[in-house]
Structure formats: structure tokens, C-alpha cells
Design a protein around this motif. Structure first.
Motif, PDB file in Angstrom:
ATOM      1  N   MET A   1     -55.582 -44.678 -22.027  1.00 43.74           N
ATOM      2  CA  MET A   1     -54.200 -44.596 -21.610  1.00 43.74           C
ATOM      3  C   MET A   1     -53.571 -45.989 -21.697  1.00 43.74           C
ATOM      4  O   MET A   1     -54.166 -46.957 -21.290  1.00 43.74           O
ATOM      5  N   SER A   2     -52.372 -46.031 -22.182  1.00 46.50           N
ATOM      6  CA  SER A   2     -51.752 -47.332 -22.355  1.00 46.50           C
ATOM      7  C   SER A   2     -50.897 -47.758 -21.166  1.00 46.50           C
ATOM      8  O   SER A   2     -50.456 -48.882 -21.109  1.00 46.50           O
ATOM      9  N   SER A   3     -50.647 -46.870 -20.214  1.00 51.12           N
ATOM     10  CA  SER A   3     -49.910 -47.274 -19.027  1.00 51.12           C
ATOM     11  C   SER A   3     -50.847 -48.026 -18.083  1.00 51.12           C
ATOM     12  O   SER A   3     -52.047 -47.819 -18.072  1.00 51.12           O
ATOM     13  N   GLU A  30     -54.231 -29.032 -15.732  1.00 49.68           N
ATOM     14  CA  GLU A  30     -53.771 -30.409 -15.903  1.00 49.68           C
ATOM     15  C   GLU A  30     -54.936 -31.391 -15.882  1.00 49.68           C
ATOM     16  O   GLU A  30     -54.986 -32.329 -16.672  1.00 49.68           O
ATOM     17  N   MET A  31     -55.868 -31.164 -14.980  1.00 47.30           N
ATOM     18  CA  MET A  31     -57.032 -32.053 -14.882  1.00 47.30           C
ATOM     19  C   MET A  31     -57.861 -32.000 -16.156  1.00 47.30           C
ATOM     20  O   MET A  31     -58.333 -33.029 -16.646  1.00 47.30           O
ATOM     21  N   GLU A  32     -58.041 -30.834 -16.706  1.00 42.12           N
ATOM     22  CA  GLU A  32     -58.803 -30.695 -17.946  1.00 42.12           C
ATOM     23  C   GLU A  32     -58.136 -31.470 -19.083  1.00 42.12           C
ATOM     24  O   GLU A  32     -58.793 -32.206 -19.807  1.00 42.12           O
ATOM     25  N   ARG A  33     -56.821 -31.308 -19.237  1.00 35.37           N
ATOM     26  CA  ARG A  33     -56.095 -32.049 -20.282  1.00 35.37           C
ATOM     27  C   ARG A  33     -56.177 -33.544 -20.055  1.00 35.37           C
ATOM     28  O   ARG A  33     -56.343 -34.323 -20.985  1.00 35.37           O
ATOM     29  N   PHE A  34     -56.059 -33.936 -18.807  1.00 33.55           N
ATOM     30  CA  PHE A  34     -56.117 -35.360 -18.474  1.00 33.55           C
ATOM     31  C   PHE A  34     -57.499 -35.937 -18.781  1.00 33.55           C
ATOM     32  O   PHE A  34     -57.621 -37.021 -19.341  1.00 33.55           O
ATOM     33  N   MET A  35     -58.545 -35.211 -18.441  1.00 34.58           N
ATOM     34  CA  MET A  35     -59.918 -35.682 -18.662  1.00 34.58           C
ATOM     35  C   MET A  35     -60.298 -35.677 -20.144  1.00 34.58           C
ATOM     36  O   MET A  35     -61.131 -36.457 -20.575  1.00 34.58           O
ATOM     37  N   ARG A  36     -59.691 -34.812 -20.915  1.00 32.76           N
ATOM     38  CA  ARG A  36     -59.960 -34.768 -22.362  1.00 32.76           C
ATOM     39  C   ARG A  36     -59.247 -35.886 -23.106  1.00 32.76           C
ATOM     40  O   ARG A  36     -59.416 -36.052 -24.296  1.00 32.76           O
ATOM     41  N   GLU A  38     -56.025 -36.185 -23.784  1.00 31.07           N
ATOM     42  CA  GLU A  38     -55.070 -35.631 -24.740  1.00 31.07           C
ATOM     43  C   GLU A  38     -53.731 -36.374 -24.720  1.00 31.07           C
ATOM     44  O   GLU A  38     -52.882 -36.135 -25.556  1.00 31.07           O
ATOM     45  N   TYR A  39     -53.553 -37.259 -23.765  1.00 29.61           N
ATOM     46  CA  TYR A  39     -52.301 -37.997 -23.653  1.00 29.61           C
ATOM     47  C   TYR A  39     -52.478 -39.416 -24.177  1.00 29.61           C
ATOM     48  O   TYR A  39     -53.495 -40.046 -23.947  1.00 29.61           O
ATOM     49  N   LYS A  40     -51.464 -39.925 -24.854  1.00 30.13           N
ATOM     50  CA  LYS A  40     -51.484 -41.326 -25.275  1.00 30.13           C
ATOM     51  C   LYS A  40     -51.142 -42.220 -24.093  1.00 30.13           C
ATOM     52  O   LYS A  40     -51.661 -43.313 -23.964  1.00 30.13           O
ATOM     53  N   GLU A  41     -50.247 -41.732 -23.248  1.00 25.99           N
ATOM     54  CA  GLU A  41     -49.875 -42.433 -22.032  1.00 25.99           C
ATOM     55  C   GLU A  41     -49.947 -41.449 -20.876  1.00 25.99           C
ATOM     56  O   GLU A  41     -49.779 -40.261 -21.063  1.00 25.99           O
ATOM     57  N   CYS A  42     -50.165 -41.960 -19.708  1.00 25.02           N
ATOM     58  CA  CYS A  42     -50.251 -41.097 -18.530  1.00 25.02           C
ATOM     59  C   CYS A  42     -48.879 -40.477 -18.244  1.00 25.02           C
ATOM     60  O   CYS A  42     -47.902 -41.195 -18.031  1.00 25.02           O
ATOM     61  N   PRO A  43     -48.781 -39.150 -18.220  1.00 19.41           N
ATOM     62  CA  PRO A  43     -47.490 -38.499 -17.967  1.00 19.41           C
ATOM     63  C   PRO A  43     -47.059 -38.579 -16.502  1.00 19.41           C
ATOM     64  O   PRO A  43     -45.920 -38.266 -16.170  1.00 19.41           O
ATOM     65  N   TYR A  44     -47.940 -39.008 -15.635  1.00 19.60           N
ATOM     66  CA  TYR A  44     -47.649 -39.070 -14.204  1.00 19.60           C
ATOM     67  C   TYR A  44     -47.310 -40.475 -13.731  1.00 19.60           C
ATOM     68  O   TYR A  44     -47.037 -40.691 -12.564  1.00 19.60           O
ATOM     69  N   TYR A  45     -47.317 -41.409 -14.639  1.00 23.88           N
ATOM     70  CA  TYR A  45     -47.064 -42.810 -14.295  1.00 23.88           C
ATOM     71  C   TYR A  45     -45.646 -42.998 -13.768  1.00 23.88           C
ATOM     72  O   TYR A  45     -44.682 -42.539 -14.355  1.00 23.88           O
TER      73      TYR A  45
END
Length: 58
Positions: A1-3, A30-36, A38-45
Motif C-alpha cells: 500500500m502506498s498510503s 472487505e477484509m479478504e480484498r484487503f488481505m489479498r 487488491e488495492y494500490k492504496e488503502c481505500p480507508y485512509y
């Protein structure tokens, strides 16, 4: 994650365990996607901005 987690408002210190953790409450999907990663940056930042409330009061 770049954030940068250290500047995120959800990044908190747990004195009992003496470690930092993310306070975002994720459901299973959401946890599964986060752990995989799949995001370039954290969507919750969210930038921690202590003066945001003060600016609104002025």
C-alpha cells in the motif's frame, strides 16, 4: 500500500499490547480484498487532521 498508515486517523496505539493497529472495522468480504492486496492504496485512509474542528469553529 502506498498510503502512509502513520498519518492515518485509524492507526492507533494499543498500550496493553504495546503495538500499533488499524481501527477500521471491515466485514468479511472487505477484509479478504484487503488481505489479498487488491488495492494500490488503502481505500480507508484518512489524514489525521487535529485542526479540522478548530477551523470549523472560526
Amino acid at each position: 500500500m502506498s498510503s502512509n498508515c502513520e498519518t492515518c486517523m485509524f492507526f492507533c496505539y494499543d498500550e496493553e499490547n504495546e503495538e500499533y493497529y488499524c481501527q477500521v472495522n471491515l466485514d468479511e468480504d472487505e477484509m479478504e480484498r484487503f488481505m489479498r492486496d487488491e488495492y494500490k492504496e488503502c481505500p480507508y485512509y484518512r489524514l489525521e487532521d487535529e485542526y479540522k474542528t478548530v477551523r470549523k469553529q472560526m
